[in-house]
Design an enzyme around this catalytic site. Sequence first.
Site, PDB file in Angstrom:
ATOM      1  N   ASP A 138       0.815  -1.209   0.000  1.00  0.00           N
ATOM      2  CA  ASP A 138       0.000   0.000   0.000  1.00  0.00           C
ATOM      3  C   ASP A 138       0.853   1.266   0.000  1.00  0.00           C
ATOM      4  OD1 ASP A 138      -2.664   1.516   0.769  1.00  0.00           O
ATOM      5  OD2 ASP A 138      -1.147   2.144   2.213  1.00  0.00           O
ATOM      6  N   GLY A 166      -4.543   2.312  -0.671  1.00  0.00           N
ATOM      7  CA  GLY A 166      -4.222   1.511  -1.849  1.00  0.00           C
ATOM      8  C   GLY A 166      -4.798   0.115  -1.751  1.00  0.00           C
ATOM      9  N   ASP A 167      -4.638  -0.509  -0.586  1.00  0.00           N
ATOM     10  CA  ASP A 167      -5.197  -1.839  -0.371  1.00  0.00           C
ATOM     11  C   ASP A 167      -6.718  -1.822  -0.424  1.00  0.00           C
ATOM     12  OD1 ASP A 167      -2.846  -3.331  -0.054  1.00  0.00           O
ATOM     13  OD2 ASP A 167      -2.653  -2.741   2.034  1.00  0.00           O
ATOM     14  N   GLN A 168      -7.312  -0.858   0.251  1.00  0.00           N
ATOM     15  CA  GLN A 168      -8.772  -0.813   0.320  1.00  0.00           C
ATOM     16  C   GLN A 168      -9.391  -0.513  -1.042  1.00  0.00           C
ATOM     17  OE1 GLN A 168     -10.393  -1.731   2.926  1.00  0.00           O
ATOM     18  NE2 GLN A 168      -8.759  -1.749   4.448  1.00  0.00           N
ATOM     19  N   GLY A 171      -8.942  -3.507  -3.218  1.00  0.00           N
ATOM     20  CA  GLY A 171      -9.959  -4.508  -2.898  1.00  0.00           C
ATOM     21  C   GLY A 171     -11.312  -4.146  -3.474  1.00  0.00           C
TER      22      GLY A 171
END
Length: 403
Positions: A138, A166-168, A171
């Site tokens: 992220d 970034g991860d969220q 996803g």
Amino acid sequence: MKLYEGLKVVEFTTNIAGPTVGQWLAEYGAEVIHIERPVIGDDSRAYPPLVNGISIKYCTLNHGKKSVILDLKDPDGNKIARELCKDADIVLESTRPGVMDRLGLGYEAMHELNPRLIYCSVSAWGQTGPYAHRPGYDLIAQGASSIMYYNGDEETGPVKIFTEIGDQCGGLAGFAAVNAALYYRERTGLGQHVDISLVRVLASMSVKLDDLRILHKKTEKQGNQGSPLLCPYGVFKCPDGNWIIIAASNNALAFQFFRVIGREDLISDPRFETNVKRVEHQKILAPIMYEWFDKMGTIDNIEKALLEGGVPCSRVYSYEDVDKDPHYHEAGWFTDIPMPEEMTDLKARRIVSSPFGFSEMSPEYIPTKGFGAWNHEIIGELGYTPEQIDELQEKWKQAMAKN
């Protein structure tokens, strides 16, 4: 009927972005089999905070999933993985590009095995391009997408966004793309490869190169005080130390703001009569705004006056502000995710729930079970005896100990 009832998902993911896709599929009824490495498992099992030795982050990302331990480098473990994928609807993986191919579990091999399979790969840099094989998380995605560069000013330097945006967002993009692929399969009968890059997702949100080129401006940092494209539009400090967001995105709203602060004369001022002019003269407008802030004194007074005047605004919330905000409560945005039985000191984790609202269905939050708790049920369905499963688990455990 649950939204994804009957869908089988095999998840070769770790950390945050990939598991987030599976999390939402599980909440709405899919059977999600979460494949984990022997001994170590998903990296997020070690993420703090730990309660009774268990990561609440892991439990949040993986509730409702079925943890199965496989050594994919071992022929027996690899064979089981292939058998699970043979009748799966969706495969999720978040390894570095090339890893799954070397294991014989990449998209081409799985597509040949199961043409209806939707295969979603989540990585930092995507599956193609010169940086595809670079490792990334992220934090790297925030920097490489330019979001971090502009989130800050010359004094602070680049500033990361607090949460794993970034991860969220990766996803969320993966979840949306998988749903689009499901719709395509419904119409054609064919699965496909979905390529999600954390860097690309954030860059698609932040990089609009021609906006400033058209205006013949350099891409300069704006800090908190404003926007390179809109004015008044930014985050401003109040005299009591709190922060107020003002988002006057067009002439009508800007003029309404001028009325609220008692400066109707600015409406006909040639420096502020259009948005382009206001952006050009932001540094002149800022002291006028702060003079009004000082007069109002507190965030409560400022927010109340702006809202009553029809100017889009909001105070900047902390976690504590979110927790006590009436809208979050009355809109039903909070959820208590049950923790596993082994976590005796914490029965549930209170979070803001998945960002979807459906009139005909609600998410279901099922607590996680122990590491590899579904080994016997899932692998047993493939014809393995309990004794064979135990032998494999011990073999993989010993192999990890030697590495």
